[in-house]
Design a protein around this motif. Structure first.
Motif: not given
Ligand code: FES
Ligand SMILES: [Fe+2]
Length: 342
Positions: A112-129
């Motif tokens: 969507g709108d690049a101005a709204l792309a906040d990476d803090a909104l990515i859910p936590d999937f840290s278990v994968h690494v």
């Protein structure tokens, strides 16, 4: 239905984009992913504005990708950086550039709108690494809406019917629903069940009867984390054998999707042979049972994607899936209002 655009979607597993560009249709847009010289990932439109050739067919030169047809080159911001036919570069020589974040072994894209792309909104999937877990990854193409994949996972009661050989039998099972903000949590607790076929395979020296502490976390649009945990009867969550699954459903079109799955285990981590068995076994179950039934469901729904508008019979086990659908519908409504206000 149209898709939520202002949201993070899994575009690819990080590992999928290595030396060669990767072309993939996401939310009905053709996107190419490639790596820059510093290893950073780029996502730009995959259709060359000259004669509409697929850019992913071309080579990466430096930080740009060159069209295989007549050689125009496009950089990470989508603008043409080289025109071999003319010294001039017109503003029309450009493709769309998408915000992209590589995190937890996943390439997250914002359509969507690049101005709204906040990476803090990515859910936590840290278990994968997490080094405490060993990971197997897969990708399945599903002939059904991404929301049907969410419905499938948000109602794990289907397991005993669609995958009867997989799970424990007997004992008591209870399903619960919790919500934190816009995150839906489905809990599945099993008590004093007989070890099922899949658990026996994973835990050959496990006890005959087990408790299970599983569940699924869902974040819009289709970003889910599955927990599979079996313990001895009376065991605490996290004991016994513990595995997580990233279950990421990204629309290709309204009625097809990419289903990225993983199986991240904290046991038998040094057994390479188990990786292959899991890859084959889990993907066969997802492909031949879940993706198959979802395809049949979509075929019966035709082009429709708004399940609730079709007035389906509702069962108590639908609670989590319906909650997720209502949250998605609400977010979609807000996104449309914001767009209209512009
Ligand atoms: S189609 Fe890409 S340069 Fe002609
Ligand atoms: Fe399933």
């Amino acid at each position: 239905m149209t898709f939520l655009r202002n949201a993070w979607y899994c575009a690819a597993w990080s590992r999928e984009v290595a030396d060669k560009p990767l072309g993939r249709t996401l939310l009905e847009e053709k996107v190419v992913l490639y790596r820059k010289q510093d290893g950073g990932l780029v996502a730009i439109g995959d259709v060359c504005p000259h004669r509409f050739a697929p850019l992913h067919a071309g080579p990466v030169t430096g930080d740009a990708i060159a069209c295989r047809y007549h050689g125009l080159q496009f950089g990470p911001d989508g603008a043409c950086v080289h025109n071999p036919h003319d010294t001039r570069i017109s503003p029309a020589m450009r493709v769309k550039a998408y915000p992209l974040v590589e995190r937890y072994g996943v390439a997250w894209i914002w359509m969507g709108d690049a101005a709204l792309a906040d990476d803090a909104l990515i859910p936590d999937f840290s278990v994968h690494v997490d080094p405490g877990f060993r990971t197997v990854e897969g990708l399945i193409y599903v002939k059904g809406s991404y929301q049907l994949v969410c419905d499938n996972l948000l109602d794990l009661s289907h397991t005993q019917y669609l995958h009867p050989l997989l799970i424990q039998s007997g004992g008591e099972t209870s399903h619960g629903l919790e919500q934190e903000g816009e995150t839906v949590l489905q809990t599945v607790k099993g008590r004093n069940s007989k070890l099922g076929g899949f658990q026996q395979f994973l835990w050959p020296d496990g006890p005959e009867r087990i408790d299970s502490h599983g569940g699924l976390r869902w974040d819009a649009p289709g970003n889910m984390l599955l927990t599979i945990n079996s313990t001895a009867v009376g065991g605490r969550p996290g004991e016994g054998i513990l595995a997580y699954g990233l279950e990421l459903a990204t629309p290709e079109t309204e009625t097809t999707c990419h289903y990225f799955w993983s199986f991240d285990r904290n046991f038998r981590r040094d057994e390479e042979g188990l990786d292959e068995a899991l890859r084959a076994g889990v993907s066969s179950v997802f492909e031949n049972e879940d993706a198959w039934i979802i395809g049949e469901v979509q075929a019966n729904m035709g082009e429709a994607t708004d399940l609730l508008a079709l007035k389906p019979v509702i069962l108590p086990s639908d609670a989590c899936a319906i909650r997720a659908r209502l949250i998605t519908a609400d977010k979609l409504k807000r996104e449309r209002i914001a767009l209209a206000a512009e």
